[in-house]
Design a protein around this motif. Structure first.
Motif, PDB file in Angstrom:
ATOM      1  N   PRO A   1      -1.011   1.397   4.791  1.00  0.00           N
ATOM      2  CA  PRO A   1      -1.862   2.075   3.800  1.00  0.00           C
ATOM      3  C   PRO A   1      -3.337   1.938   4.190  1.00  0.00           C
ATOM      4  N   ARG A   2      -4.163   2.890   3.824  1.00  0.00           N
ATOM      5  CA  ARG A   2      -5.598   2.749   4.082  1.00  0.00           C
ATOM      6  C   ARG A   2      -6.189   1.642   3.203  1.00  0.00           C
ATOM      7  N   ASP A   3      -5.743   1.593   1.964  1.00  0.00           N
ATOM      8  CA  ASP A   3      -6.222   0.552   1.049  1.00  0.00           C
ATOM      9  C   ASP A   3      -5.262  -0.633   1.090  1.00  0.00           C
ATOM     10  N   TRP A   4      -5.641  -1.633   1.801  1.00  0.00           N
ATOM     11  CA  TRP A   4      -4.774  -2.804   1.991  1.00  0.00           C
ATOM     12  C   TRP A   4      -5.002  -3.792   0.840  1.00  0.00           C
ATOM     13  N   PRO A   5      -3.923  -4.317   0.237  1.00  0.00           N
ATOM     14  CA  PRO A   5      -4.109  -5.231  -0.892  1.00  0.00           C
ATOM     15  C   PRO A   5      -4.691  -6.578  -0.455  1.00  0.00           C
ATOM     16  N   LEU A   6      -5.682  -7.036  -1.178  1.00  0.00           N
ATOM     17  CA  LEU A   6      -6.384  -8.259  -0.752  1.00  0.00           C
ATOM     18  C   LEU A   6      -5.557  -9.527  -0.961  1.00  0.00           C
ATOM     19  N   ASP A   7      -4.503  -9.433  -1.795  1.00  0.00           N
ATOM     20  CA  ASP A   7      -3.665 -10.637  -1.925  1.00  0.00           C
ATOM     21  C   ASP A   7      -2.749 -10.803  -0.704  1.00  0.00           C
ATOM     22  N   ARG A   8      -2.774  -9.769   0.247  1.00  0.00           N
ATOM     23  CA  ARG A   8      -2.039  -9.900   1.523  1.00  0.00           C
ATOM     24  C   ARG A   8      -3.029  -9.791   2.682  1.00  0.00           C
ATOM     25  N   TRP A   9      -4.269 -10.165   2.441  1.00  0.00           N
ATOM     26  CA  TRP A   9      -5.366 -10.004   3.403  1.00  0.00           C
ATOM     27  C   TRP A   9      -5.009 -10.544   4.779  1.00  0.00           C
ATOM     28  N   ALA A  10      -4.419 -11.736   4.825  1.00  0.00           N
ATOM     29  CA  ALA A  10      -4.151 -12.381   6.109  1.00  0.00           C
ATOM     30  C   ALA A  10      -3.099 -11.643   6.935  1.00  0.00           C
TER      31      ALA A  10
ATOM     32  N   ALA B   1      -2.848  -8.355   7.235  1.00  0.00           N
ATOM     33  CA  ALA B   1      -3.298  -7.005   7.635  1.00  0.00           C
ATOM     34  C   ALA B   1      -3.341  -6.883   9.154  1.00  0.00           C
ATOM     35  N   PRO B   2      -2.776  -5.768   9.725  1.00  0.00           N
ATOM     36  CA  PRO B   2      -2.814  -5.600  11.172  1.00  0.00           C
ATOM     37  C   PRO B   2      -4.270  -5.506  11.652  1.00  0.00           C
ATOM     38  N   ARG B   3      -4.541  -6.052  12.835  1.00  0.00           N
ATOM     39  CA  ARG B   3      -5.918  -6.073  13.338  1.00  0.00           C
ATOM     40  C   ARG B   3      -6.208  -4.896  14.269  1.00  0.00           C
ATOM     41  N   ASP B   4      -5.142  -4.201  14.755  1.00  0.00           N
ATOM     42  CA  ASP B   4      -5.399  -3.037  15.605  1.00  0.00           C
ATOM     43  C   ASP B   4      -5.738  -1.844  14.716  1.00  0.00           C
TER      44      ASP B   4
END
Ligand code: SAM
Length: 236
Positions: free
Chosen positions: A33-42, A44-47
């Motif tokens: 998703p473009r809007d990534w949930p901040l409670d799963r911040w860690a 999130a894909p880095r590419d």
């Protein structure tokens, strides 16, 4: 569906790794998703999730110069204030519009010329052609360049077509470039150095005393790596 009966194949060198589509499309995130949930911040894909080169654009036109390269050209434009920019290799035309717009924003007159053997992929709208001219021609034929002799200087000549480069460079040094003008070979030096180091070194050395490498810009981006050459004062 894949056509396994296909008999005719395009030469993929035609695209020089650009992709077949000259039209700029904003990036699509297919796998996240473009809007990534901040409670799963860690997690999130880095590419990026899409091809970085495909997203380079100027005002909606694809431009095959990455941000480091754009920054280096910006600095060169500020420093040199070129009256002419010639680019071999137009593709979708975004870079021609970028050079024209930079000059206009910086407040100096600059004619931008694009040469390509296939202008059918150029996307510049008719209304955006101010100070830009296009010529359909093949760089393998040196006669293509004869009309370039009487152009205003300072001048920047960019090889982004990568055909016949060193013969064009010879012609430019003999007939076109004045002291302080630039000839820039984009993208290719690292490849040529990898596959033909002796010839490349010998070819560049053939211009010693006529051109030098400008060390401010020659390593400012990977696309410009060791390919930013400046015309020295002609021998007395
Ligand atoms: C890398 S693209 C140009 C990208 C453009 N300068 C930019 O920065 O957005 C290379 C272009 O060179 C053109 N080209 C390849 N071989 C050529 C040749 N022999 N003569 C003229 N153009 C050629 C291709 O048609 C293609 O459009």
């Amino acid at each position: 569906m894949t056509d396994t009966t296909r008999q005719d194949f395009l030469d993929l060198n035609l695209f020089r790794g650009l992709g077949e589509d000259p039209v700029y499309h904003p990036p699509v995130l297919a796998d996240r998703p473009r809007d990534w949930p901040l409670d799963r911040w860690a997690e999130a894909p880095r590419d990026l999730g899409f091809s970085d080169f495909a997203r380079y654009q100027w005002r909606g036109l694809r431009m095959l110069k990455d941000p480091d390269t754009q920054a280096a050209y910006h600095d060169l434009m500020v420093e040199l204030r070129p009256r002419t920019v010639i680019e071999l290799g137009v593709y979708s035309g975004g870079s021609l519009v970028w050079f024209r717009d930079m000059a206009e924003l910086m407040g100096f007159d600059c004619q931008v010329l694009g040469i390509d053997r296939d202008l059918s992929r150029c996307q510049i709208p008719e209304s955006e052609m101010k100070n830009i001219s296009l010529r359909e021609a093949d760089c393998s034929d040196l006669a293509t360049f004869e009309h370039l002799r009487d152009l205003p200087h300072p001048l920047v000549f960019i090889d982004d077509a990568h055909a016949n480069t060193f013969n064009i460079l010879r012609w430019s040094v003999d007939h076109l470039l004045h002291e302080g003008d630039y000839f820039i070979i984009e993208d290719m030096i690292p490849y040529w150095y990898r596959y033909s180091p002796k010839l490349l070194t010998e070819y560049l050395a053939a211009f010693a005393g006529e051109l030098s490498m400008d060390m401010v810009y020659a390593n400012a981006s990977s696309q410009l790596e060791r390919g930013v050459l400046r015309r020295s004062a002609p021998k007395a």
